[in-house]
Design a protein around this motif. Structure first.
Motif, PDB file in Angstrom:
ATOM      1  N   SER A 144       0.810  -1.223   0.000  1.00  0.00           N
ATOM      2  CA  SER A 144       0.000   0.000   0.000  1.00  0.00           C
ATOM      3  C   SER A 144       0.840   1.268   0.000  1.00  0.00           C
ATOM      4  CB  SER A 144      -0.923   0.008   1.223  1.00  0.00           C
ATOM      5  OG  SER A 144      -0.162  -0.068   2.425  1.00  0.00           O
ATOM      6  N   GLU A 145       2.137   1.143   0.314  1.00  0.00           N
ATOM      7  CA  GLU A 145       3.008   2.322   0.398  1.00  0.00           C
ATOM      8  C   GLU A 145       4.078   2.363  -0.684  1.00  0.00           C
ATOM      9  OE1 GLU A 145       4.656   2.650   4.282  1.00  0.00           O
ATOM     10  OE2 GLU A 145       2.751   2.268   5.306  1.00  0.00           O
ATOM     11  N   ARG A 148       4.198   5.504  -3.000  1.00  0.00           N
ATOM     12  CA  ARG A 148       4.157   6.828  -2.393  1.00  0.00           C
ATOM     13  C   ARG A 148       5.302   7.701  -2.922  1.00  0.00           C
ATOM     14  NH1 ARG A 148       3.375   6.749   3.887  1.00  0.00           N
ATOM     15  NH2 ARG A 148       1.389   5.901   3.093  1.00  0.00           N
TER      16      ARG A 148
END
Length: 311
Positions: A144-145, A148
């Motif tokens: 999920s990161e 980024r």
């Protein structure tokens, strides 16, 4: 959540069925066509173009010079004794890699060595990536990161696992980020039946719909070991070329520039709807040819899947 069985990471037999894992050399049961080098007079079909500048560079899309702490990191393949020798380096980028298997792992190795800031994720969590992080300097993160702040995101997971990627995992990516899809559809060997692809939707168009972001298809027919071993400086005779498909010319050029920095020529294989030209079973799939060979292979592709590549 998506997982990778251990035997898939080796490209060996799985459940008695031999199949090529993305980036691995195939077992003898399946044959990857490698076209003979074509004559110089070979001409591609409309929409298949050799690598040509299209007005965008990495610096023009906001990629800065290498960060000071990364300037001294050396690619072991760039030593004076290496055939890569004077391979050109591009400016440092933030790159997210989701999937740390054969292709993802070797891209992590090469891209960190070229001075890029790489965040890498897999299905099992950052704690399982300690060895790769220590080897490369990449930052292990949850899936999920991984995107980024990234200017390039590589999605290199089994196709059946794409719908299980974290919701909104691309929300934190840099504006205009290029998303590379390396995926292939292996219905009999791994992924099961995906109706839309069976009905003719190109694999990467399906992936694009699942993740809600345009993608550039690249590396899907490349042997993982080639990423480490076969890069060469620009202008080297016989330099291996990779096909690249996608609709966004700016993102596509950024990906082609990155591949060039890794030591490979590229061939524009058209928009994403033309990316079937490089799917499993086509002449370009698994080819290690130069630009002329790749152009010829793309032009000879048939859109109809053969029986072994259908559910």
């Amino acid at each position: 959540m998506w997982t990778r069985r251990p035997e898939w990471t080796r490209g060996d037999r799985c459940g008695g069925t031999s199949f090529p894992v993305r980036g691995e050399r195939p077992t003898r049961t399946l044959k990857w066509p490698t076209p003979n080098a074509p004559p110089r007079s070979a001409r591609p079909e409309r929409g298949v173009n050799v690598r040509e500048p299209i007005g965008y560079s990495l610096t023009e899309i906001g990629i800065a010079s290498p960060a000071p702490e990364l300037v001294n990191r050396q690619d072991p393949l760039l030593s004076p004794r290496s055939p890569l020798g004077n391979l050109r380096k591009v400016g440092s980028m933030k790159i997210g890699i989701i999937g740390a298997g054969n292709i993802g792992g070797n891209l992590t190795r090469r891209l960190t060595a070229l001075g890029h800031e790489v965040a890498v994720a897999n299905s099992r969590g950052p704690h399982t990536l300690t060895a790769l992080a220590e080897e490369t300097g990449a930052k292990p993160v949850p899936a999920s990161e991984a995107a980024r702040g990234a200017q390039v995101v590589v999605v290199t997971v089994p196709l059946k696992a794409v719908p299980d990627l974290p919701a909104g995992f691309l929300d934190g990516a840099a504006e205009g980020a290029a998303v590379i899809d390396t995926g292939n559809y292996y219905p009999q060997q791994r992924d099961g039946r995906i109706a839309a692809i069976e009905d003719g939707l190109p694999e990467s168009r399906w992936t694009e719909q699942q993740i809600g972001h345009p993608v550039i298809k690249a590396f899907n027919g490349t042997y993982a070991q080639d990423i480490l071993d076969r890069g060469r400086p620009q202008g080297t005779p016989g330099r291996q070329a990779l096909p690249v498909a996608g609709d966004d010319p700016r993102a596509k050029q950024a990906v082609r520039d990155l591949i060039d920095a890794l030591g490979f020529d590229t061939v524009d294989s058209g928009g994403l709807d033309e990316s079937w030209r490089q799917q499993p079973g086509t002449p370009v799939y698994g080819s290690q040819g130069d630009v002329d060979a790749i152009v010829k292979a793309l032009s000879e592709a048939s859109r109809e899947r053969t029986a072994e590549w259908r559910a």
